[in-house]
Design an enzyme around this catalytic site. Structure first.
Site, PDB file in Angstrom:
ATOM      1  N   ASP A 193       2.507   1.921   3.247  1.00  0.00           N
ATOM      2  CA  ASP A 193       3.496   0.963   3.767  1.00  0.00           C
ATOM      3  C   ASP A 193       4.917   1.459   3.500  1.00  0.00           C
ATOM      4  OD1 ASP A 193       1.442  -0.801   4.447  1.00  0.00           O
ATOM      5  OD2 ASP A 193       1.558  -1.846   2.507  1.00  0.00           O
TER       6      ASP A 193
ATOM      7  N   MET B  23       2.393  -5.904  -7.910  1.00  0.00           N
ATOM      8  CA  MET B  23       1.082  -5.370  -7.488  1.00  0.00           C
ATOM      9  C   MET B  23       1.285  -4.240  -6.491  1.00  0.00           C
ATOM     10  SD  MET B  23      -1.271  -5.438  -4.702  1.00  0.00           S
ATOM     11  CE  MET B  23      -1.406  -6.978  -3.782  1.00  0.00           C
TER      12      MET B  23
ATOM     13  N   ASP C 278      -5.503 -14.390   9.098  1.00  0.00           N
ATOM     14  CA  ASP C 278      -4.292 -14.197   8.298  1.00  0.00           C
ATOM     15  C   ASP C 278      -3.145 -15.107   8.732  1.00  0.00           C
ATOM     16  OD1 ASP C 278      -5.352 -12.264   6.589  1.00  0.00           O
ATOM     17  OD2 ASP C 278      -4.822 -10.604   7.888  1.00  0.00           O
TER      18      ASP C 278
ATOM     19  N   HIS D 166       0.876  -1.178   0.000  1.00  0.00           N
ATOM     20  CA  HIS D 166       0.000   0.000   0.000  1.00  0.00           C
ATOM     21  C   HIS D 166       0.909   1.222   0.000  1.00  0.00           C
ATOM     22  CE1 HIS D 166      -2.105  -3.108   2.413  1.00  0.00           C
ATOM     23  NE2 HIS D 166      -3.186  -2.684   1.818  1.00  0.00           N
TER      24      HIS D 166
ATOM     25  N   LYS E  37     -14.463  -8.982   0.933  1.00  0.00           N
ATOM     26  CA  LYS E  37     -14.393  -9.439   2.322  1.00  0.00           C
ATOM     27  C   LYS E  37     -15.768  -9.222   2.938  1.00  0.00           C
ATOM     28  CE  LYS E  37     -11.575  -9.096   6.486  1.00  0.00           C
ATOM     29  NZ  LYS E  37     -10.615  -8.312   7.283  1.00  0.00           N
TER      30      LYS E  37
ATOM     31  N   ASP F 207      -4.752 -13.788  -2.969  1.00  0.00           N
ATOM     32  CA  ASP F 207      -4.135 -13.615  -1.657  1.00  0.00           C
ATOM     33  C   ASP F 207      -4.188 -14.935  -0.900  1.00  0.00           C
ATOM     34  OD1 ASP F 207      -3.512 -10.984  -2.018  1.00  0.00           O
ATOM     35  OD2 ASP F 207      -4.967 -10.191  -0.592  1.00  0.00           O
TER      36      ASP F 207
ATOM     37  N   ASP G 256     -10.688 -12.225  11.284  1.00  0.00           N
ATOM     38  CA  ASP G 256      -9.725 -12.401  10.200  1.00  0.00           C
ATOM     39  C   ASP G 256      -8.370 -12.789  10.785  1.00  0.00           C
ATOM     40  OD1 ASP G 256      -8.468 -12.230   7.745  1.00  0.00           O
ATOM     41  OD2 ASP G 256      -8.454 -10.049   7.686  1.00  0.00           O
TER      42      ASP G 256
ATOM     43  N   HIS H  81     -10.797 -14.552   3.660  1.00  0.00           N
ATOM     44  CA  HIS H  81     -11.997 -13.712   3.517  1.00  0.00           C
ATOM     45  C   HIS H  81     -13.203 -14.550   3.115  1.00  0.00           C
ATOM     46  CE1 HIS H  81      -9.545  -9.729   2.861  1.00  0.00           C
ATOM     47  NE2 HIS H  81      -9.256 -10.334   3.993  1.00  0.00           N
TER      48      HIS H  81
ATOM     49  N   GLU I 202     -10.856  -6.798  -4.141  1.00  0.00           N
ATOM     50  CA  GLU I 202     -10.686  -7.816  -3.093  1.00  0.00           C
ATOM     51  C   GLU I 202     -11.898  -7.822  -2.178  1.00  0.00           C
ATOM     52  OE1 GLU I 202      -6.920  -7.847  -1.142  1.00  0.00           O
ATOM     53  OE2 GLU I 202      -7.792  -8.526   0.737  1.00  0.00           O
TER      54      GLU I 202
ATOM     55  N   GLU J  23      -9.140 -13.619  -1.355  1.00  0.00           N
ATOM     56  CA  GLU J  23      -8.237 -13.995  -0.264  1.00  0.00           C
ATOM     57  C   GLU J  23      -8.820 -15.201   0.464  1.00  0.00           C
ATOM     58  OE1 GLU J  23      -6.484 -10.912   2.123  1.00  0.00           O
ATOM     59  OE2 GLU J  23      -6.630 -12.109   3.941  1.00  0.00           O
TER      60      GLU J  23
ATOM     61  N   ASP K 264      -0.734 -12.984   1.768  1.00  0.00           N
ATOM     62  CA  ASP K 264      -1.256 -11.866   2.563  1.00  0.00           C
ATOM     63  C   ASP K 264      -1.579 -12.442   3.933  1.00  0.00           C
ATOM     64  OD1 ASP K 264      -2.339  -9.656   3.648  1.00  0.00           O
ATOM     65  OD2 ASP K 264      -3.958  -9.420   2.201  1.00  0.00           O
TER      66      ASP K 264
END
Lengths: 396, 396, 396, 396
Positions: free
Chosen positions: B60, B91, B260, B57, B186, B248, B258, B223, B184, B220, B290
């Site tokens: 980031d 990406m 991850d 992002h 969710k 993802d 979530d 998700h 994406e 993802e 991810d």
């Protein structure tokens, strides 16, 4: 709230599946608790309760394996009941899940002959649908799915699903029937995972068909809630795509087996927002109840349950109307900037140099935007939501 | 299985978000457990581990509110790390969720100025994406949603969402960027309900855009599993629509917050079928992880977790390949009639009189079809699934 | 891994319910796909596959409503099959859910005469259990629950539940039967909510009984997973309380309807940790499979499914043993300080002045404790978990 | 319903955690949206709104790492606010989850020194609880759990948990504090799985303690609903065991991340039955709200949300009272045989020859029982439930 306003009448377009009040209460762990119900009695009783019509799978009216003569007699007798009561049959559908031949699916069964049989069974009932004046033909592919990863090649299965819907679309077009299809999604049960599991997946699939214009969705409250999804949100997206062709109303208490409680039972607040949406969005189709009176009930309980579906809808309709009409609510909606959501993000000024040029040149949109000040603005959603609660509970 | 075959290399196209290994472990109930991680160190360490690239992002790499000079310096230093290591950035994406200004959403925030700011923030980072050679631009609308029914008019919000994607599509087209968007989905968290909650809803939405061809999905694992959906099924449908632009990979243990987890953790059998699908369907994009290394870990644990993601993918890839190559499996697939699923339901003979005529005239398809005999045929799915289990567990 | 080590044998104590392989495939949306199965054939076939015994509800062997003469003949023939094969019947249970008379429950039905009938039906089958040498009597109260809030006064229902178990305990004590009870929890289905929904609720309830020592639990994999709970955690707590009297092994893919997949299907990693726990904790009871071969299967598939249950248990048992025996794993467990968890929090020094005095006087425990340094220690769980994954997948 | 009856007052015993209205809106994906709130302001504002008291974790009032002097000053100032407003502090608790030192747990952390630190931190705050006159000390072990199977030996962890509670019980007993403990269960989040995941598991655990009499539970609406459990059922069981020492009221929309919505939001029908139960069962403790005003809100929204919690409780209390007082409801309850559920299953006559002899000798209970006739009796639950709906919605 007057008792008159809570009295169901044909103009409310309440319809019931024959399989709902006629469910005998057989479940995975128990035998039937109620005797079979004559479809004609269902028509009569539902009519007395104020319903507008009934709907059915072929096998609900005409037992699987009936001869043509038996079929004709059953249909004739049923039509007489409709004529007598003035009840309608706005929707029909096919049973492609009860007989063991469909254990691996119908339109997407691995066995090609089962797929062909399923298509023929459907085509036959489409003729009856047209004959009875139905305008919607629902397709619930309850057996189209799998319990294990190797058992189904999903991409091939979607090819077969598309092939089936393209064929059905061709048929009603060729026949000149005034009939549109409504795909009913469900995430699981009776299969471990079912294809086209949500409203979204069904909407996406429809776009791939030869005749997407005559295919929409028939979302069911409990089915989306079995995936933990917000039902009014899903309905809003279906409406946004112009695809809410039919709707199945019932109740569900969260992510678990398919409960089919009467409408209003389960997530009551969600039911309130659903009725609010249907009534304000101008949805014109039937308010169709696809529920199962709990197997604890005898037939008195069945009719009480059916009456409750309609009563709850009417209560919520009045409450939602009062909510929307309340000036304090309208002020609260403005305080939450719902009016601003209605404005295009790009304005007149942006389009002078093309849509993008204006936005890119607008320093107030980025370089000079006071992010911290904007971040401090409260959205006032809690006050708005409490007003909705007050209206729902009738304390305003 | 050789240790060589389990060694990640750039040709495997493994990529990681900077925010994954760089997650400091702040959660709803706890403060950070790890110090900040320099993006350049992430590039170096991931390169050493065998990764192909990193993704990020805007915020980031470039902290929110950086000056242009700071931004340029950060980007320059980051590019040097990429050049030195040979790592790619296939990406990029925008952070439209961390800053409080996005608390009610970005493209669908009720506040119009927030929407405009969000678009500008995105457009700016798209330029960087193009500059860095990214081919996919992911859009996760994590704040596009609501906790209460009156707070969001979903149909209007979808209007605004469409407006945003149409604008972004226009921009990359006008600029001549070689960049496609990947939405994406969710279902919830951080909002009570998020718009476009599943792969299906996103696919449906994309069809309404001005440039549907340059917009796909970035599903993802966790998700979809947060909605209880079968992830490989959703990926199969995305592939079927030609819309799997990015993916993802991570792990999730069922319907809850979530998680991850690293890839492979969580539902391992689903991960096996996913890798089997990606590898057999010819998916060419990055295998993008991810995930969030649990906050119990220090940085040794972070790198162990990242290495585990790749290792598990490679193990599953070998196991899936062995499964498909096994003659006994191939026989089992035929015993389960997967080959018949590949055949069109309508055959040559059906098309002589038009597609329908043949089917309707075929008495063997309906009138003379031995339903009971067909119903008795076992599908042999359990034997097939046990073969898959044996291959997954490496006991064949 | 040798094929010998994966061959089921009586010493593995694998048992099956007659209702599992005998399930005909009737589900909420479909009719039976398989013909009835003779219990004697089940005994024979399961014996051939390597099972140790079978279990059953009264009605599985003796159809509801059988005369005494029919009952005696059925039992006699069944015992002969047991004698011939050497198969055992370590557990029996009562069917208090199929007949419509139990639609509102059995021990907690609102109707007192139904409760009395349920007790008598149970007492009768307890005699048979004792006669057949069963040591465990399972009680699954699948109908003890409600779909709506007013239908059941839960506190009164628990009074009735306690009354029933106290009575049953008195009976087996008076009769001198060597029989213990095992309560089987389930959160829902077939009732909207079932009383004693989890292992925890059942354990708590047992403590309130007159004879808690002869009542334990019979947890089922899928039942706890239907509530999203970690099954090995629940089993560990049951073991900690000394209450794991029996166990039902099967598979479930998350929170949805009760799937009863074969053991190993569903959450495979959880199954690994479960077998690891059962084998290391010295659980001595039967490994009882309570699964339903999918209705897509014919009887070949049924036996393949049953064989798969045992095979998967044996594979996981070997893999778990290898995990525990691996020196690298043992080092990783120490790196994660599992050895420290085994140490009492209070030490020798603390008890000099009473347990509390030492702790309160220990400045290193609080005043001088370097919290930040302690917070920085990584737990090394990801490395440990990847070792577990490697062992599960057989890549070490 | 008069506005007076909906005005909160101290006699309603409404209490709020300082961390609820004081939550700044930091979530896993976003930064704080609200400035810190002075605990004294919380006391003042909540008092004005009609609350009875506040509760807090040590760190809510006294930031982690404060010196003794800072601590004393903060407590003194806080006590003044309590004295001025007349607000009480009926419950205190310890924060054993925010600081990274607790990342692997507190009482069950693998690291022994962390466990000792956690005990000392708790003991210290227990002194403050006693000093402030709290009667309940809540223990939420939010970090006691794991994300992976090897990371925690659950049986050892329960040993450590028991050790901790035994020690705490010894301390308050020795000190002569009038303080009872209330364990707060939660299934997951922030850990993948948390120990003592439900009310049932906590109740079972308590029975193993040295002083079970001074330990009960503090169930939270959303926590049980995150496992899909019926909250009023769990509360009924806790009451039945005499263990409902405290309660956390809030809202949750199904199985997903922990939402902490205001009371009434989420499952409204469940909230109705909960209030009905608390009010009819004679629960005397605080009605404690443990919610989080959504991060979309500014402080106006925070106070609106807090007021909504109390308002909704009072509305539901009136509606439940009206339901119970309605003669038609009372008739419906009899029609559903709730009165029969109150009768012991064994009657006077049964006890003549011992409790069992009478039942065994009663041919009407089994041999002569007309099962089919009994099976046909409807339970009339749907009519009863619709009456409840009518009362909830205020249409009677």
């Amino acid at each position: 709230m007057t008792s008159e306003s809570l009295t169901p009448a044909p103009e409310h377009k309440f319809t019931f599946g024959l399989w709902t009040v006629g469910w005998q209460g057989r479940d995975p762990f128990g035998d039937a608790t109620r005797a079979p119900l004559d479809p004609v009695e269902s028509v009569n009783r539902l009519s007395e309760l104020g319903a507008y019509g009934v709907t059915f799978h072929d096998d609900d009216l005409i037992p699987f394996g009936s001869t043509d003569a038996e079929r004709d007699a059953l249909v004739k007798r049923f039509r007489q009941a409709l004529d007598t009561t003035g009840m309608t049959t706005p929707m029909l559908t096919t049973n492609l899940f009860t007989h063991p031949v469909f254990k691996d699916g119908a339109f997407t069964a691995n066995d090609r002959d089962v797929r062909r049989f399923a298509l023929r069974k459907t085509l036959r009932n489409i003729d009856l649908a047209a004959e009875l004046g139905a305008e919607t033909y629902v397709a619930w592919g309850g057996r189209e799915g799998a319990e294990s990863g190797g058992a189904k090649d999903v991409r091939l299965a979607l090819d077969r699903m598309k092939e089936a819907f393209d064929l059905l679309g061709e048929y009603v077009t060729e026949q000149g029937y005034n009939l549109r299809f409504a795909v009913e999604p469900k995430p699981n049960e009776p299969r471990g995972d079912i294809l086209l599991p949500t409203v979204g997946h069904a909407l996406a699939f429809i776009n791939s068909l030869e005749r997407p214009d005559i295919v929409g969705v028939n979302p069911e409250v409990g089915h989306e809630q079995m995936a933990g999804l917000n039902f009014p949100h899903g309905i809003a997206q279906a409406l946004w795509h112009g695809k809410l062709f039919h709707i199945d109303l019932n109740g569900q208490t969260g992510i678990k087996y398919d409960q089919d409680l009467r409408f209003g039972a389960g997530d009551l607040r969600s039911a309130f927002w659903l009725v609010d949406l249907l009534e304000t969005a101008g949805y014109q189709g039937p308010r169709h109840f696809d529920f199962k009176p709990p197997r604890t009930e005898d037939y008195d309980g069945v009719w009480a349950s059916a009456a409750g579906c309609m009563r709850n809808y009417l209560i919520l309709k009045e409450r939602a109307a009062a909510f929307r009409a309340d000036p304090e609510v309208q002020a609260a909606l403005r305080a939450s900037r719902l009016d601003e959501l209605a404005l295009p993000t790009l304005g007149e000024q942006d389009t002078l140099g093309g849509r993008l040029a204006g936005l890119l040149a607008d320093r107030s949109a980025y370089e000079d935007f006071d992010v911290e000040a904007a971040a401090e603005r409260g959205m006032a959603f809690e006050a708005l939501d409490q007003l909705a609660m007050d209206h729902l509970l009738g304390v305003r």
